[in-house]
Design an enzyme around this catalytic site. Structure first.
Site, PDB file in Angstrom:
ATOM      1  N   CYS A 229       2.007   5.704 -13.892  1.00  0.00           N
ATOM      2  CA  CYS A 229       3.178   6.094 -13.479  1.00  0.00           C
ATOM      3  C   CYS A 229       3.824   7.285 -14.252  1.00  0.00           C
ATOM      4  CB  CYS A 229       3.981   4.777 -13.406  1.00  0.00           C
ATOM      5  SG  CYS A 229       5.417   4.845 -12.881  1.00  0.00           S
TER       6      CYS A 229
ATOM      7  N   GLY B 283      -2.248   4.681  -1.655  1.00  0.00           N
ATOM      8  CA  GLY B 283      -0.932   4.370  -2.033  1.00  0.00           C
ATOM      9  C   GLY B 283       0.137   4.871  -1.204  1.00  0.00           C
ATOM     10  N   ARG B 284       0.682   6.070  -1.190  1.00  0.00           N
ATOM     11  CA  ARG B 284       1.738   6.378  -0.201  1.00  0.00           C
ATOM     12  C   ARG B 284       1.490   6.426   1.338  1.00  0.00           C
ATOM     13  NH1 ARG B 284       3.480  11.960  -2.563  1.00  0.00           N
ATOM     14  NH2 ARG B 284       1.232  11.928  -3.294  1.00  0.00           N
TER      15      ARG B 284
ATOM     16  N   PRO C 296      -1.538  -0.369  -6.303  1.00  0.00           N
ATOM     17  CA  PRO C 296      -0.233  -1.214  -6.675  1.00  0.00           C
ATOM     18  C   PRO C 296       0.985  -0.207  -6.612  1.00  0.00           C
ATOM     19  CG  PRO C 296      -1.505  -0.750  -8.595  1.00  0.00           C
ATOM     20  CD  PRO C 296      -2.252  -0.237  -7.444  1.00  0.00           C
TER      21      PRO C 296
ATOM     22  N   ALA D 153       5.333  -0.328  -6.883  1.00  0.00           N
ATOM     23  CA  ALA D 153       6.390  -1.504  -7.590  1.00  0.00           C
ATOM     24  C   ALA D 153       7.540  -1.424  -6.332  1.00  0.00           C
ATOM     25  CB  ALA D 153       7.169  -0.977  -8.549  1.00  0.00           C
TER      26      ALA D 153
ATOM     27  N   GLN E 123      -1.617  -5.679 -12.067  1.00  0.00           N
ATOM     28  CA  GLN E 123      -1.358  -4.633 -12.851  1.00  0.00           C
ATOM     29  C   GLN E 123      -0.373  -4.810 -13.907  1.00  0.00           C
ATOM     30  OE1 GLN E 123       0.416  -0.458 -11.898  1.00  0.00           O
ATOM     31  NE2 GLN E 123      -1.771   0.070 -12.159  1.00  0.00           N
TER      32      GLN E 123
END
Length: 363
Positions: free
Chosen positions: A109, A233-234, A25, A27, A79
């Site tokens: 985060c 993720g990235r 996840p 944002a 999430q």
């Protein structure tokens, strides 16, 4: 070399996840249109971007977009972000009503905006509070609750194993661990020894996260940690094909990169879905970050982005986008081999109108 079978089913309580490779996840990034794209290209599970749990924010436009799971294939996960047990319990119930089968708590985060309100990775400094929040969430829904977190607040305070054991004891059904501390944010390199220790300490699935950007790296991390899967993720920003690459590596298959036509089709499909989801006015602005990441991956000149950003209609943008890709990408079925370049940890996004929330969202 050991194979891991990318299609191995992971049981998260009563929910089956049909594979080992997940989308993290993020944002402002992993919205419904992009989750669908990544699922179509091999992500076995894709968690909706983190959403604030405060009651007064639940009906805001942004929160409603993030709670939107319409048409998303199972298993569906959301999430939550917050530090108050009642808010998280209420939001967990609401997420389940929206169709979420798995509810995840964000303790990972490291963004200042998030940590300054005692949420995200800041929670790692208060294990009793983490326990209280997880207990509230577990007791509020019938489906599984999971936890995404980091190894600790800093190198002197590594508590991932303690938190893992506590989380399992209160009914958490899966852990995803990013191999960095809160203090590290995204600096340096992720470490995987702590993930290995967590996997040995608990009986629930453990997912490895952090710096996994290729099939070879995913295979290495699974071998080193014994984790049940990997969360990307990235490395998925502008590169939904990463899931196919990793799946091939885990299965011991040769990865065949997408053809030029396949790349163009995916970017065009993503753009169309994004504009439809957000509407023309917002969509023309918010699609820019995704196009920027695609172009960076494909090593295309940023001058093309300036040209695209001058388009003020969905049809004009889509036509110009396809035209640039057809003219500038190499031809041939294997033309994309070696073309998808890695992004920098904090990619430069020219002319990108970024919201405050999006600046906090990569974990």
């Amino acid at each position: 070399m050991e194979n891991f079978d990318s299609r191995t089913v992971l049981n998260v309580a009563n929910v089956e996840i049909p594979g080992r490779v997940f989308l993290a996840p993020m944002a402002g990034i992993t919205d419904l249109p992009y989750r669908r794209i990544c699922r179509a290209h091999g992500a076995a599970y894709a968690v909706a971007e983190m959403v604030a749990s405060q009651a007064q924010l639940r009906t805001s436009r942004k929160s409603q977009e993030r709670f939107n799971l319409k048409g998303e294939q199972a298993p569906r996960g959301i999430q939550l972000l917050g530090c108050f047990s009642q808010d998280l319990a209420d939001s967990a119930r609401y997420a389940a009503e929206c169709g979420a089968q798995i509810i995840d708590l964000n303790c990972g985060c490291p963004a200042k905006k998030v940590c300054s309100v005692a949420s995200g990775a800041a929670l790692l400094a208060n294990e009793d509070l983490v326990k209280e929040l997880l207990e509230a969430m577990v007791s509020s829904v019938s489906g599984p609750v999971t936890l995404k977190y980091r190894t600790g607040t800093d190198e002197a305070h590594i508590n991932a194993v303690r938190i893992a054991k506590m989380a399992e004891s209160v009914g958490v059904q899966m852990l995803t661990l990013h191999g960095r501390t809160r203090a590290q944010a995204f600096r340096g390199e992720a470490e995987y020894e702590t993930i290995r220790q967590v996997k040995q300490a608990v009986g629930i699935p453990v997912i490895a996260n952090g710096d996994i950007d290729s099939g070879a790296k995913a295979l290495q991390v699974l071998q080193e940690t014994g984790a049940d899967g990997v969360m990307i993720g990235r490395a998925a920003m502008g590169n939904p094909w990463i899931f196919e690459e990793i799946s091939a590596a885990l299965d011991g298959r040769r990865y065949v990169p997408p053809s030029k036509k396949a790349v163009i089709d995916v970017i065009a499909e993503h753009t169309e879905a994004h504009l439809s989801f957000y509407g023309s006015e917002r969509g023309l602005k918010t699609i820019r970050k995704h196009i920027s990441w695609y172009f960076k991956r494909l090593d295309l000149c940023t001058d093309y982005l300036k040209r695209l950003y001058e388009e003020n209609t969905p049809s004009g943008l889509q036509q110009a986008l396809v035209r640039i890709l057809e003219d500038e990408l190499p031809d041939g079925e294997s033309a994309m081999a070696g073309v998808l370049f890695p992004l920098e940890p904090k990619p430069h996004l020219p002319h990108h109108e970024e919201s405050k929330d999006e600046k906090t969202g990569v974990d």
